[in-house]
Design a protein around this motif. Structure first.
Motif, PDB file in Angstrom:
ATOM      1  N   GLY A  51      57.835   4.126  93.918  1.00 19.41           N
ATOM      2  CA  GLY A  51      57.623   2.551  94.102  1.00 19.41           C
ATOM      3  C   GLY A  51      56.739   1.830  95.203  1.00 19.41           C
ATOM      4  N   GLU A  52      56.958   1.235  95.460  1.00 19.89           N
ATOM      5  CA  GLU A  52      56.384   0.107  96.497  1.00 19.89           C
ATOM      6  C   GLU A  52      56.043   0.812  97.891  1.00 19.89           C
ATOM      7  OE1 GLU A  52      58.077  -3.661  97.767  1.00 19.89           O
ATOM      8  OE2 GLU A  52      57.539  -4.487  95.508  1.00 19.89           O
ATOM      9  N   ALA A  53      56.622   1.735  97.639  1.00 25.29           N
ATOM     10  CA  ALA A  53      56.360   2.934  98.823  1.00 25.29           C
ATOM     11  C   ALA A  53      54.841   3.819  99.250  1.00 25.29           C
ATOM     12  CB  ALA A  53      57.492   3.975  99.284  1.00 25.29           C
ATOM     13  N   SER A  54      54.303   3.973  97.682  1.00 25.36           N
ATOM     14  CA  SER A  54      53.437   3.926  97.324  1.00 25.36           C
ATOM     15  C   SER A  54      51.799   3.357  98.079  1.00 25.36           C
ATOM     16  CB  SER A  54      52.961   4.669  96.175  1.00 25.36           C
ATOM     17  OG  SER A  54      52.933   3.577  95.250  1.00 25.36           O
ATOM     18  N   ASN A  55      52.319   2.348  98.228  1.00 24.30           N
ATOM     19  CA  ASN A  55      51.392   1.054  99.401  1.00 24.30           C
ATOM     20  C   ASN A  55      50.965   1.859  99.969  1.00 24.30           C
ATOM     21  OD1 ASN A  55      51.527  -0.335  97.461  1.00 24.30           O
ATOM     22  ND2 ASN A  55      53.388  -1.859  98.472  1.00 24.30           N
ATOM     23  N   ARG A  56      51.584   2.808 100.907  1.00 29.61           N
ATOM     24  CA  ARG A  56      51.857   4.130 102.787  1.00 29.61           C
ATOM     25  C   ARG A  56      50.886   4.719 101.789  1.00 29.61           C
ATOM     26  NH1 ARG A  56      55.944   5.346 103.943  1.00 29.61           N
ATOM     27  NH2 ARG A  56      57.580   3.315 102.660  1.00 29.61           N
ATOM     28  N   LEU A  57      50.777   5.132 100.950  1.00 30.09           N
ATOM     29  CA  LEU A  57      49.668   6.251 101.015  1.00 30.09           C
ATOM     30  C   LEU A  57      47.659   5.791 100.593  1.00 30.09           C
ATOM     31  CD1 LEU A  57      49.383   9.361  99.674  1.00 30.09           C
ATOM     32  CD2 LEU A  57      49.718   8.212  96.640  1.00 30.09           C
ATOM     33  N   ALA A  58      46.732   6.632 101.175  1.00 28.89           N
ATOM     34  CA  ALA A  58      45.710   6.608 101.124  1.00 28.89           C
ATOM     35  C   ALA A  58      45.003   7.444 100.788  1.00 28.89           C
ATOM     36  CB  ALA A  58      44.877   5.933 102.680  1.00 28.89           C
ATOM     37  N   PHE A  59      43.741   7.664  99.860  1.00 31.05           N
ATOM     38  CA  PHE A  59      43.162   8.934  99.589  1.00 31.05           C
ATOM     39  C   PHE A  59      42.046   9.404 100.551  1.00 31.05           C
ATOM     40  CE2 PHE A  59      45.987   7.589  96.155  1.00 31.05           C
ATOM     41  CZ  PHE A  59      46.638   8.511  95.462  1.00 31.05           C
ATOM     42  N   ILE A  60      40.930  10.027 100.213  1.00 29.32           N
ATOM     43  CA  ILE A  60      39.981  10.537 100.867  1.00 29.32           C
ATOM     44  C   ILE A  60      39.293  12.197  99.862  1.00 29.32           C
ATOM     45  CG2 ILE A  60      39.109  11.835 102.549  1.00 29.32           C
ATOM     46  CD1 ILE A  60      39.863   9.841 104.984  1.00 29.32           C
ATOM     47  N   ALA A  61      38.119  11.457  99.506  1.00 31.27           N
ATOM     48  CA  ALA A  61      38.127  12.538  98.613  1.00 31.27           C
ATOM     49  C   ALA A  61      37.320  13.691  99.669  1.00 31.27           C
ATOM     50  CB  ALA A  61      36.460  11.861  98.244  1.00 31.27           C
ATOM     51  N   ALA A  62      37.719  15.010  99.456  1.00 27.09           N
ATOM     52  CA  ALA A  62      37.473  15.791 100.208  1.00 27.09           C
ATOM     53  C   ALA A  62      37.978  17.679  99.109  1.00 27.09           C
ATOM     54  CB  ALA A  62      38.182  16.037 101.393  1.00 27.09           C
ATOM     55  N   ASP A  63      37.042  18.816  99.574  1.00 29.19           N
ATOM     56  CA  ASP A  63      36.383  19.630  98.314  1.00 29.19           C
ATOM     57  C   ASP A  63      36.657  20.892  99.615  1.00 29.19           C
ATOM     58  OD1 ASP A  63      35.708  21.626  96.772  1.00 29.19           O
ATOM     59  OD2 ASP A  63      35.467  20.652  95.398  1.00 29.19           O
ATOM     60  N   LEU A  64      37.603  21.923  98.416  1.00 30.04           N
ATOM     61  CA  LEU A  64      38.053  22.921  99.923  1.00 30.04           C
ATOM     62  C   LEU A  64      36.957  23.918  99.877  1.00 30.04           C
ATOM     63  CD1 LEU A  64      41.300  24.968  98.723  1.00 30.04           C
ATOM     64  CD2 LEU A  64      40.976  23.131 100.844  1.00 30.04           C
ATOM     65  N   GLN A  65      35.575  23.395  99.488  1.00 24.54           N
ATOM     66  CA  GLN A  65      34.409  24.367  99.209  1.00 24.54           C
ATOM     67  C   GLN A  65      33.635  23.855 100.208  1.00 24.54           C
ATOM     68  OE1 GLN A  65      34.050  27.358  96.342  1.00 24.54           O
ATOM     69  NE2 GLN A  65      35.294  25.569  95.133  1.00 24.54           N
ATOM     70  N   LEU A  98      38.876  32.808  93.619  1.00 29.27           N
ATOM     71  CA  LEU A  98      39.834  32.718  94.467  1.00 29.27           C
ATOM     72  C   LEU A  98      39.664  31.762  95.453  1.00 29.27           C
ATOM     73  CD1 LEU A  98      43.010  33.345  91.600  1.00 29.27           C
ATOM     74  CD2 LEU A  98      41.412  30.842  92.128  1.00 29.27           C
ATOM     75  N   ILE A  99      39.938  33.677  95.987  1.00 26.65           N
ATOM     76  CA  ILE A  99      39.999  34.182  97.890  1.00 26.65           C
ATOM     77  C   ILE A  99      38.879  33.165  98.438  1.00 26.65           C
ATOM     78  CG2 ILE A  99      39.277  35.525  99.080  1.00 26.65           C
ATOM     79  CD1 ILE A  99      39.536  38.094  96.964  1.00 26.65           C
ATOM     80  N   VAL A 100      37.881  32.347  98.105  1.00 27.96           N
ATOM     81  CA  VAL A 100      36.701  31.752  99.003  1.00 27.96           C
ATOM     82  C   VAL A 100      37.203  30.462  99.380  1.00 27.96           C
ATOM     83  CG1 VAL A 100      34.447  31.090  98.963  1.00 27.96           C
ATOM     84  CG2 VAL A 100      35.216  33.254  98.453  1.00 27.96           C
ATOM     85  N   PRO A 101      37.868  29.938  98.288  1.00 27.79           N
ATOM     86  CA  PRO A 101      37.909  28.685  98.336  1.00 27.79           C
ATOM     87  C   PRO A 101      39.053  28.430  99.295  1.00 27.79           C
ATOM     88  CG  PRO A 101      38.996  28.786  96.166  1.00 27.79           C
ATOM     89  CD  PRO A 101      37.830  29.766  97.279  1.00 27.79           C
ATOM     90  N   ALA A 102      40.167  29.205  98.719  1.00 19.14           N
ATOM     91  CA  ALA A 102      41.700  30.019  99.677  1.00 19.14           C
ATOM     92  C   ALA A 102      41.582  29.604 100.555  1.00 19.14           C
ATOM     93  CB  ALA A 102      42.622  30.825  98.483  1.00 19.14           C
ATOM     94  N   ARG A 103      40.637  30.884 101.445  1.00 17.93           N
ATOM     95  CA  ARG A 103      40.676  31.341 103.498  1.00 17.93           C
ATOM     96  C   ARG A 103      39.519  29.947 103.721  1.00 17.93           C
ATOM     97  NH1 ARG A 103      37.401  36.006 102.251  1.00 17.93           N
ATOM     98  NH2 ARG A 103      35.909  34.710 102.764  1.00 17.93           N
ATOM     99  N   ASP A 104      38.321  30.014 103.023  1.00 11.33           N
ATOM    100  CA  ASP A 104      37.731  28.890 103.655  1.00 11.33           C
ATOM    101  C   ASP A 104      37.773  27.460 103.567  1.00 11.33           C
ATOM    102  OD1 ASP A 104      36.187  31.400 104.300  1.00 11.33           O
ATOM    103  OD2 ASP A 104      34.078  30.426 102.505  1.00 11.33           O
ATOM    104  N   GLY A 105      38.617  27.550 102.683  1.00 11.08           N
ATOM    105  CA  GLY A 105      39.396  25.680 102.825  1.00 11.08           C
ATOM    106  C   GLY A 105      40.233  25.994 104.188  1.00 11.08           C
ATOM    107  N   ALA A 106      41.483  26.455 104.076  1.00  9.24           N
ATOM    108  CA  ALA A 106      42.271  27.142 105.126  1.00  9.24           C
ATOM    109  C   ALA A 106      41.716  26.789 106.909  1.00  9.24           C
ATOM    110  CB  ALA A 106      43.146  27.888 105.260  1.00  9.24           C
ATOM    111  N   LEU A 107      40.380  27.830 106.797  1.00 12.15           N
ATOM    112  CA  LEU A 107      39.695  27.510 108.228  1.00 12.15           C
ATOM    113  C   LEU A 107      39.282  26.092 108.258  1.00 12.15           C
ATOM    114  CD1 LEU A 107      38.352  30.933 108.177  1.00 12.15           C
ATOM    115  CD2 LEU A 107      40.441  29.477 109.311  1.00 12.15           C
TER     116      LEU A 107
END
Length: 342
Positions: A51-65, A98-107
């Motif tokens: 509902g209207e609670a989604s007005n408290r959500l903002a988006f930012i573009a970012a990629d794990l890689q 899979l390994i590179v974006p998972a590991r490097d993205g977490a870091l």
């Protein structure tokens, strides 16, 4: 209520985390690889009743890689739920996909959080980092167990989740500073689907309902409702007892594919008319694996009996998940309601 960053907002677990954070009154920021996906995320949240609670959500573009976007995403946040991690239905051409974006993205996320003065990061890991590549054991697996990432026959996903979580704990020990880390390790995640972008684990129920699998292989695994996984993330985000801990998220005892199929048949009646309840012999699964790399991934698990315990999350965080049956039926009902069973 503070500001919480949820990475990978278009994902199955992440969308449910966002729903619960909004319901609790938080300001929420989420990352997507492309801002064009913001509309899809808002549609899923609407399906989930935001509902209207989604007005408290903002988006930012970012990629794990890539480094771009992560400092801005973490700035001003009190906590971070790092949920994003690649989990394809098919088999990648190379495990590093899979390994590179998972590991490097977490870091990347941990560094950005530390530098922004975030209090705590909750990392979504997996049972894949706990119970694979190990000798059989009678006792249920728990948070003290670690998958042997060097074992032969591990899937790329299993290796990626194990290496990413190991890297996260190593980072915290070396250079985490004042940042705190907690980890959630779900088994296969089921529960209500909010749109066509759902977890790979949901595909099993979708294919059983559609009758596109000829029978039930001798596979056994744990499952948990996505709403309970999100709840555990929120508990791990705020409870002092969660600092420096990992939590196995499982609804109960592991089930076989045949038990899941039988439950669907029993509870859904005519709507489950195409669900197969024939136990596939192992030799037939191995034969199918010759031509299908997706099937080939499950061969090491054929006939294995495993279990895991959720006692730690119950004891330390007061977590109380829905039953296996509730999670399976919620999955099926949502797939049918959204017309996702062809």
């Amino acid at each position: 209520m503070g500001t919480v960053l949820v990475t990978g907002g278009s994902g199955f677990i992440a969308s449910h985390c966002i729903l619960q954070l909004l319901a609790a009154g938080h300001q929420v920021r989420t990352t997507v690889r492309n801002l064009r996906r913001a509309g899809e995320v808002r549609a899923m949240l609407k399906q989930g009743g935001a509902g209207e609670a989604s007005n408290r959500l903002a988006f930012i573009a970012a990629d794990l890689q890539a480094d771009a976007g992560w400092p801005e995403a973490a700035a001003g946040c009190d906590q971070v739920l790092h949920v994003a991690s690649p989990f394809p239905v098919g088999v990648p051409r190379h495990e590093d996909e899979l390994i590179v974006p998972a590991r490097d993205g977490a870091l990347r996320v941990l560094r950005a959080a530390r530098d922004a003065g975030v209090r705590r990061v909750v990392l979504t890991s997996s049972y894949a980092a706990i119970g694979y590549g190990l000798p059989a054991q009678a006792a249920p697996f728990d948070e003290t167990n670690w998958t042997d990432a060097t074992a032969a026959g591990l899937s790329a996903y299993t290796r990626s989740k194990t290496l990413a979580e190991r890297a996260a704990w190593d980072f915290m020990a070396r250079e985490g500073g004042a940042l705190e880390l907690a980890v959630v390790n779900p088994v296969a995640v089921f529960g209500p689907v909010l749109g066509p972008d759902y977890a790979a684990s949901i595909v099993l129920v979708q294919r059983l309902l559609a009758g596109t699998v000829p029978g039930c292989p001798r596979l056994q695994f744990g499952l948990v409702d996505v709403r309970d996984v999100a709840d555990l993330h929120l508990r791990a985000m705020t409870d002092p007892a969660a600092k420096g801990e990992r939590f196995l998220a499982s609804a109960g005892d592991f089930l076989s594919v045949l038990e899941i199929a039988t439950l669907l048949k029993r509870q859904l009646g005519a709507r489950a008319r195409r669900v197969p309840t024939w136990q596939l012999p192992d030799w037939l699964v191995r034969l199918a694996a010759i031509a299908d790399p997706t099937v080939r991934q499950v061969l090491p698990e054929l006939g294995k009996v495993k279990n895991a315990t959720n006692a730690k999350a119950r004891r330390l965080l007061g977590w109380s998940p829905r039953s296996n049956e509730d999670a399976i039926l919620a999955t099926a009902e949502s797939l049918l309601a959204l017309g996702l069973v062809k």
